[in-house]
Write a protein that holds these residues in place. Structure first.
Motif, PDB file in Angstrom:
ATOM      1  N   ASN A  66      -5.043   3.919  10.591  1.00 35.29           N
ATOM      2  CA  ASN A  66      -3.390   4.456  10.535  1.00 35.29           C
ATOM      3  C   ASN A  66      -2.396   4.391  11.477  1.00 35.29           C
ATOM      4  N   LEU A  67      -2.936   3.229  12.162  1.00 34.74           N
ATOM      5  CA  LEU A  67      -1.483   2.948  12.584  1.00 34.74           C
ATOM      6  C   LEU A  67      -1.682   0.775  12.440  1.00 34.74           C
ATOM      7  N   VAL A  68      -2.020   0.513  11.181  1.00 35.15           N
ATOM      8  CA  VAL A  68      -2.055  -0.514  10.582  1.00 35.15           C
ATOM      9  C   VAL A  68      -1.392  -0.035   9.187  1.00 35.15           C
ATOM     10  N   THR A  69       0.132  -0.617   9.877  1.00 37.96           N
ATOM     11  CA  THR A  69       0.796  -0.712   7.650  1.00 37.96           C
ATOM     12  C   THR A  69       0.521  -1.662   7.150  1.00 37.96           C
ATOM     13  N   LEU A  70       0.552  -0.906   5.979  1.00 40.53           N
ATOM     14  CA  LEU A  70      -0.304  -1.612   3.874  1.00 40.53           C
ATOM     15  C   LEU A  70       1.198  -1.792   3.593  1.00 40.53           C
ATOM     16  N   VAL A  71       2.128  -1.770   4.272  1.00 36.77           N
ATOM     17  CA  VAL A  71       2.935  -1.960   3.264  1.00 36.77           C
ATOM     18  C   VAL A  71       4.981  -1.077   4.402  1.00 36.77           C
ATOM     19  N   ASP A  72       5.739  -2.338   4.554  1.00 34.24           N
ATOM     20  CA  ASP A  72       6.477  -1.896   4.754  1.00 34.24           C
ATOM     21  C   ASP A  72       7.434  -1.117   3.985  1.00 34.24           C
ATOM     22  N   GLY A  73       8.847  -0.310   5.512  1.00 30.66           N
ATOM     23  CA  GLY A  73       9.560   0.519   4.670  1.00 30.66           C
ATOM     24  C   GLY A  73      10.730  -0.372   3.904  1.00 30.66           C
ATOM     25  N   ASN A  74      10.735   0.979   2.393  1.00 36.19           N
ATOM     26  CA  ASN A  74      12.156  -0.738   1.927  1.00 36.19           C
ATOM     27  C   ASN A  74      11.138  -1.375   0.333  1.00 36.19           C
ATOM     28  N   THR A  75      10.619  -1.728   1.202  1.00 35.37           N
ATOM     29  CA  THR A  75      10.023  -3.387   0.082  1.00 35.37           C
ATOM     30  C   THR A  75       9.885  -2.899  -1.355  1.00 35.37           C
ATOM     31  N   THR A  76       9.836  -3.445  -2.334  1.00 31.84           N
ATOM     32  CA  THR A  76      10.393  -3.274  -4.026  1.00 31.84           C
ATOM     33  C   THR A  76       8.962  -3.623  -4.086  1.00 31.84           C
ATOM     34  N   LEU A  77       7.857  -3.447  -5.144  1.00 28.25           N
ATOM     35  CA  LEU A  77       6.872  -3.642  -5.726  1.00 28.25           C
ATOM     36  C   LEU A  77       7.606  -2.975  -7.091  1.00 28.25           C
ATOM     37  N   CYS A  78       6.778  -4.007  -8.142  1.00 30.88           N
ATOM     38  CA  CYS A  78       6.549  -4.124  -9.374  1.00 30.88           C
ATOM     39  C   CYS A  78       7.765  -3.289  -9.508  1.00 30.88           C
ATOM     40  N   ASN A  79       9.275  -3.498  -9.469  1.00 30.58           N
ATOM     41  CA  ASN A  79      10.022  -2.441  -9.660  1.00 30.58           C
ATOM     42  C   ASN A  79      10.566  -1.402  -9.390  1.00 30.58           C
ATOM     43  N   HIS A  80       9.557  -0.917  -8.002  1.00 27.26           N
ATOM     44  CA  HIS A  80       9.734   0.534  -7.932  1.00 27.26           C
ATOM     45  C   HIS A  80       9.881   0.249  -6.105  1.00 27.26           C
ATOM     46  N   SER A  81      11.023   1.101  -5.522  1.00 24.79           N
ATOM     47  CA  SER A  81      10.399   0.949  -3.555  1.00 24.79           C
ATOM     48  C   SER A  81       9.727   1.963  -2.953  1.00 24.79           C
ATOM     49  N   VAL A  82       9.021   1.444  -1.688  1.00 23.76           N
ATOM     50  CA  VAL A  82       7.431   2.151  -2.163  1.00 23.76           C
ATOM     51  C   VAL A  82       7.861   2.048   0.177  1.00 23.76           C
ATOM     52  N   ALA A  83       8.113   2.988   0.234  1.00 29.28           N
ATOM     53  CA  ALA A  83       8.868   3.640   1.447  1.00 29.28           C
ATOM     54  C   ALA A  83       6.879   3.169   2.331  1.00 29.28           C
ATOM     55  N   THR A  84       6.974   3.031   3.725  1.00 28.34           N
ATOM     56  CA  THR A  84       6.866   2.854   4.603  1.00 28.34           C
ATOM     57  C   THR A  84       5.213   3.208   4.359  1.00 28.34           C
ATOM     58  N   THR A  85       3.866   2.643   4.792  1.00 30.80           N
ATOM     59  CA  THR A  85       2.719   2.867   3.944  1.00 30.80           C
ATOM     60  C   THR A  85       1.974   2.513   4.883  1.00 30.80           C
ATOM     61  N   HIS A  86       0.714   3.384   5.354  1.00 27.50           N
ATOM     62  CA  HIS A  86      -0.151   2.876   6.199  1.00 27.50           C
ATOM     63  C   HIS A  86      -1.332   3.719   5.496  1.00 27.50           C
ATOM     64  N   LEU A  87      -2.723   2.301   6.267  1.00 29.48           N
ATOM     65  CA  LEU A  87      -4.082   2.753   5.513  1.00 29.48           C
ATOM     66  C   LEU A  87      -4.312   4.156   6.269  1.00 29.48           C
ATOM     67  N   VAL A  88      -5.334   4.840   6.090  1.00 28.89           N
ATOM     68  CA  VAL A  88      -5.415   6.215   6.184  1.00 28.89           C
ATOM     69  C   VAL A  88      -6.911   5.989   7.531  1.00 28.89           C
ATOM     70  N   GLY A  89      -7.148   7.019   8.205  1.00 26.75           N
ATOM     71  CA  GLY A  89      -8.480   6.810   8.713  1.00 26.75           C
ATOM     72  C   GLY A  89      -8.713   6.658   9.971  1.00 26.75           C
ATOM     73  N   ASP A  90      -9.060   6.976  10.962  1.00 29.31           N
ATOM     74  CA  ASP A  90      -9.586   6.820  12.582  1.00 29.31           C
ATOM     75  C   ASP A  90     -11.275   6.509  13.073  1.00 29.31           C
ATOM     76  N   SER A  91     -11.732   5.548  12.520  1.00 30.24           N
ATOM     77  CA  SER A  91     -12.740   5.911  13.351  1.00 30.24           C
ATOM     78  C   SER A  91     -12.740   4.886  14.380  1.00 30.24           C
ATOM     79  N   ALA A  92     -11.991   4.923  16.060  1.00 30.15           N
ATOM     80  CA  ALA A  92     -11.613   5.057  16.849  1.00 30.15           C
ATOM     81  C   ALA A  92     -12.992   5.010  17.748  1.00 30.15           C
ATOM     82  N   SER A  93     -12.416   6.272  17.611  1.00 28.36           N
ATOM     83  CA  SER A  93     -13.898   7.161  18.705  1.00 28.36           C
ATOM     84  C   SER A  93     -15.372   6.910  18.348  1.00 28.36           C
ATOM     85  N   SER A  94     -15.367   6.178  16.923  1.00 28.50           N
ATOM     86  CA  SER A  94     -17.114   6.650  17.207  1.00 28.50           C
ATOM     87  C   SER A  94     -17.482   4.707  17.392  1.00 28.50           C
ATOM     88  N   ALA A  95     -16.333   3.826  17.295  1.00 27.86           N
ATOM     89  CA  ALA A  95     -16.246   2.812  17.395  1.00 27.86           C
ATOM     90  C   ALA A  95     -16.130   2.309  18.563  1.00 27.86           C
TER      91      ALA A  95
END
Length: 242
Positions: A66-95
């Motif tokens: 959930n702290l890893v950035t997949l897309v930075d804010g205001n990035t244009t992809l396929c002619n679409h403006s995409v907001a900042t997006t992070h991956l989903v999940g946190d397995s830190a406790s088990s790891a």
């Protein structure tokens, strides 16, 4: 009683010492294959115009996705403006729990080997040493059960989050009708699979080792003596001759 160091390699030829040596090695493989991991999946976005975009889904120990950035804010992809997006999940406790248990086992197995090889005469002449060793060995076996199960579940969560289905559910643009998202290049997770396998292998080793440590305690010797004392022919009255 002499308490000085006396080097004796004989315990390594017995299950008590040999299994501790194996446990020391398997602990290294367990935390080494998990704690040092880093991987990257390549996500391809197939746009309606016939061109492609690519994103990097990078993940590493301790897998706080959930702290890893997949897309930075205001990035244009396929002619679409995409907001900042992070991956989903946190397995830190088990790891981190898994790696922590492995490191504890690494140091304890090393200390136990030092005692077996240099102070076995002290170890066997006291009740505290074998009893403490048994209690801690049994507790560590239980910890391996818990942390290995938790890490196996956490690892599966990581795989799901960085796979095609996880990326599609995370990235809003992938839900657009004219954009197709797919993970086209997967990072090797062989090391993580190996770490999970070594976790359950350590569970088997420490559970089995608990029996051999138990045999060194006075609980086992008292039970054995009691069984010998109540064997056939013991305590039976011989009938008086007529």
């Amino acid at each position: 009683m002499m308490t000085g160091f006396r080097l004796n390699l004989a315990p390594l030829k017995e299950p008590l010492g040999f299994i501790k040596l194996v446990e020391w090695l398997t602990a290294i493989f367990a935390f080494g294959s998990c704690g040092g991991y880093s991987g990257k999946n390549i996500v391809s976005l197939f746009c309606s115009e016939g061109r492609n975009e690519t994103l990097n889904a990078t993940f590493s120990y301790p897998f706080r996705l959930n702290l890893v950035t997949l897309v930075d804010g205001n990035t244009t992809l396929c002619n679409h403006s995409v907001a900042t997006t992070h991956l989903v999940g946190d397995s830190a406790s088990s790891a981190e729990f898994f790696v922590g248990v492995a490191i504890i086992c690494f140091f304890y197995a090393m200390i136990a080997l030092l005692i077996y090889l240099g102070y076995m005469h002290v170890y066997k002449d006291s009740d505290f040493g074998p009893m403490f060793d048994f209690g801690l060995t049994a507790a560590i076996a239980f910890l391996w059960l818990v942390c290995s199960s938790a890490w196996a579940k956490g690892l599966q969560n990581v795989k799901d989050a960085v796979g095609t289905a996880g990326i599609v559910s995370t990235l809003a643009i992938c839900k657009e009708g004219n954009v197709t998202c797919e993970v086209t290049d997967f990072a090797s997770v062989r090391a993580l699979n190996v770490s999970a396998v070594f976790g359950f292998l350590n569970l088997i080793l420490w559970a089995g080792n608990a029996w051999f440590v138990y045999k060194e305690t006075r609980w086992h010797s008292q039970k054995y003596a009691a069984q010998q004392g109540s064997g056939p022919g013991r305590g039976q009255q011989v009938p008086a001759p007529i």
